[in-house]
Design a protein around this motif. Structure first.
Motif, PDB file in Angstrom:
ATOM      1  N   ARG A   1       1.257  -2.315  -3.637  1.00 32.69           N
ATOM      2  CA  ARG A   1       1.409  -3.526  -2.829  1.00 32.69           C
ATOM      3  C   ARG A   1       0.168  -3.789  -1.983  1.00 32.69           C
ATOM      4  NH1 ARG A   1       3.957  -4.510   0.992  1.00 32.69           N
ATOM      5  NH2 ARG A   1       4.475  -6.674   0.563  1.00 32.69           N
ATOM      6  N   ASP A   2      -0.341  -2.732  -1.352  1.00 32.37           N
ATOM      7  CA  ASP A   2      -1.477  -2.918  -0.459  1.00 32.37           C
ATOM      8  C   ASP A   2      -2.727  -3.352  -1.218  1.00 32.37           C
ATOM      9  OD1 ASP A   2       0.272  -2.173   1.502  1.00 32.37           O
ATOM     10  OD2 ASP A   2      -0.666  -0.234   1.940  1.00 32.37           O
TER      11      ASP A   2
ATOM     12  N   GLY B   1      -2.232  -6.983  -1.983  1.00 35.61           N
ATOM     13  CA  GLY B   1      -2.416  -7.760  -0.765  1.00 35.61           C
ATOM     14  C   GLY B   1      -3.879  -7.938  -0.413  1.00 35.61           C
TER      15      GLY B   1
ATOM     16  N   MET C   1      -2.628  -8.830   3.703  1.00 35.53           N
ATOM     17  CA  MET C   1      -1.275  -8.296   3.815  1.00 35.53           C
ATOM     18  C   MET C   1      -1.206  -6.847   3.343  1.00 35.53           C
ATOM     19  SD  MET C   1       2.353  -9.680   2.212  1.00 35.53           S
ATOM     20  CE  MET C   1       2.044  -9.018   0.577  1.00 35.53           C
TER      21      MET C   1
ATOM     22  N   THR D   1       1.703  -3.204   3.592  1.00 34.90           N
ATOM     23  CA  THR D   1       3.026  -2.712   3.970  1.00 34.90           C
ATOM     24  C   THR D   1       2.942  -2.160   5.380  1.00 34.90           C
ATOM     25  OG1 THR D   1       3.362  -2.079   1.665  1.00 34.90           O
ATOM     26  CG2 THR D   1       4.927  -1.213   3.274  1.00 34.90           C
ATOM     27  N   GLU D   2       3.888  -2.523   6.229  1.00 35.81           N
ATOM     28  CA  GLU D   2       3.834  -2.089   7.631  1.00 35.81           C
ATOM     29  C   GLU D   2       3.759  -0.565   7.702  1.00 35.81           C
ATOM     30  OE1 GLU D   2       5.943  -2.941  11.943  1.00 35.81           O
ATOM     31  OE2 GLU D   2       7.014  -3.450  10.102  1.00 35.81           O
TER      32      GLU D   2
ATOM     33  N   THR E   1       9.140  -4.151   5.694  1.00 36.83           N
ATOM     34  CA  THR E   1       8.396  -5.180   6.406  1.00 36.83           C
ATOM     35  C   THR E   1       6.913  -5.081   6.066  1.00 36.83           C
ATOM     36  OG1 THR E   1       8.351  -3.710   8.337  1.00 36.83           O
ATOM     37  CG2 THR E   1      10.013  -5.433   8.314  1.00 36.83           C
ATOM     38  N   TRP E   2       6.281  -6.228   6.019  1.00 35.09           N
ATOM     39  CA  TRP E   2       4.848  -6.311   5.788  1.00 35.09           C
ATOM     40  C   TRP E   2       4.165  -6.721   7.085  1.00 35.09           C
ATOM     41  CZ3 TRP E   2       2.766 -11.022   6.958  1.00 35.09           C
ATOM     42  CH2 TRP E   2       3.646 -12.111   6.995  1.00 35.09           C
ATOM     43  N   GLU E   3       2.886  -6.492   7.148  1.00 32.55           N
ATOM     44  CA  GLU E   3       2.090  -6.970   8.255  1.00 32.55           C
ATOM     45  C   GLU E   3       0.716  -7.368   7.724  1.00 32.55           C
ATOM     46  OE1 GLU E   3       1.611  -3.883  11.100  1.00 32.55           O
ATOM     47  OE2 GLU E   3       0.783  -2.449   9.683  1.00 32.55           O
TER      48      GLU E   3
ATOM     49  N   PHE F   1       8.664 -12.484  -0.062  1.00 37.34           N
ATOM     50  CA  PHE F   1       8.477 -12.156   1.349  1.00 37.34           C
ATOM     51  C   PHE F   1       8.476 -13.437   2.167  1.00 37.34           C
ATOM     52  CE2 PHE F   1       4.239 -12.575  -0.420  1.00 37.34           C
ATOM     53  CZ  PHE F   1       3.464 -13.166   0.559  1.00 37.34           C
TER      54      PHE F   1
END
Length: 329
Positions: A230-231, A234, A247, A249-250, A273-275, A304
């Protein structure tokens, strides 16, 4: 009191049309009205004093438990309690309901389309409060699954009224998807699609891409592999509002990982949650990594949302209904 007895007798008569199984289906020759109600709203037919006691507490603990992966606590279902005498007329058309009966043998039954269609009803009984509480706790998982499935199908039915064209996804990834015309294609690349919908003060987003199976299956640390995947996506595709932001992953909270199915295929379901790295933005996400063994890949379906200071349960539920509609060739 007389009206209460009449209404209860009618309800019991209708719900008692059971064929001996744990679930009763609507009769083919019976015409029922269309059901109504907001998505994820459950009518609870129960006396007021029992709603305030142990029975109501058991229902709230199970059916109004916090949704996994949201930044703020929001309930699985919105519960609307009413006394038995109020459960009549138009109210009986509510799509989801639970009726509690005291001073009856302990039991749990499910009903399909008893008063309207589509509709799911649950009848829980017991000789006393504790027996009813036990029935609620023992069958909570089945109730939640049944209600969730009903609501996903209803949401998909509503979305089918105005669909966007998914032929681009079929051509690129062999994936068909039900998503409304309110969504638009934001990025269309050979290896990545980004679909977006504007909402008041925010956005709802969908990503579709594929990765080789070894990206997730290379070792037993599945959640770590999904986070790294995911990262990297992002960083490559989802930029933030300032230079160098994107973006991720938190980092402070590990996502929830479940095993699931999409289109009958095994999937890893990740919720969290993502950040945005180097910026103050965050929100919830749901990610399905669908194992496509025939093509030696995982198809990644992710939704998301960004909606600061607003409830997000219903946003994420819509995204979930879209992702679960996927069909993979």
């Amino acid at each position: 009191m007389k009206n209460y007895i009449i209404v209860s007798a009618i309800l019991i008569f209708i719900l008692a049309g059971c064929n001996g199984n744990n679930e009763t289906d609507s009769a083919d020759d019976r015409i029922v009205a269309n059901s109504s109600g907001n998505i994820n709203n459950v009518s609870v037919v129960l006396e007021n004093e029992k709603w305030e006691g142990s029975i109501g507490e058991a229902l709230r603990e199970n059916l109004a438990a916090p949704v996994d992966g949201l930044p703020q606590e929001e309930p699985l279902f919105s519960l609307n309690q009413m006394p038995p005498e109020a459960f009549s007329g138009f109210v009986r058309k509510n799509r989801l309901f639970i009726k509690i009966e005291n001073e009856q043998p302990a039991g749990f039954k499910t009903y399909k389309d008893p008063f309207a269609s589509p509709q799911r009803g649950i009848l829980i009984s017991g000789m006393n409060n504790q027996e009813i509480v036990n029935q609620i706790n023992e069958n909570a998982e089945e109730i939640i699954t049944l209600f969730k499935t009903t609501e996903i199908k209803e949401k998909q039915r509503r979305m089918r009224k105005s669909l966007n064209d998914d032929s681009k996804l079929e051509d690129q990834f062999g994936v068909s998807l039900i998503f409304p015309s309110a969504y638009r294609y934001a990025i269309e690349e050979d290896d990545f699609f980004w679909i977006r919908k504007d909402i008041p003060k925010g956005m709802m987003e969908i990503m579709i891409y594929e990765v080789p199976m070894h990206v997730i299956d290379k070792d037993t640390n599945v959640i770590g592999n999904i986070i790294r995947m995911r990262d990297s996506i992002g960083q490559k595709h989802i930029p933030g509002p300032v230079d160098g932001s994107y973006m991720i992953t938190e980092a402070a909270y590990a996502p929830y990982l479940f095993t699931s199915e999409v289109d009958g295929k095994f999937a890893y379901e990740t919720r969290g949650t993502w950040e945005v790295k180097n910026a103050f933005m965050a929100g919830p996400f749901v990610n399905y990594a669908v194992r496509d063994q025939a093509n030696n890949r995982y198809v990644i379906l992710e939704g998301f949302a960004f909606s600061p200071a607003s409830a997000k349960r219903d946003n994420m539920f819509e995204l979930d209904a879209i992702l679960q509609s996927a069909r993979i060739k």
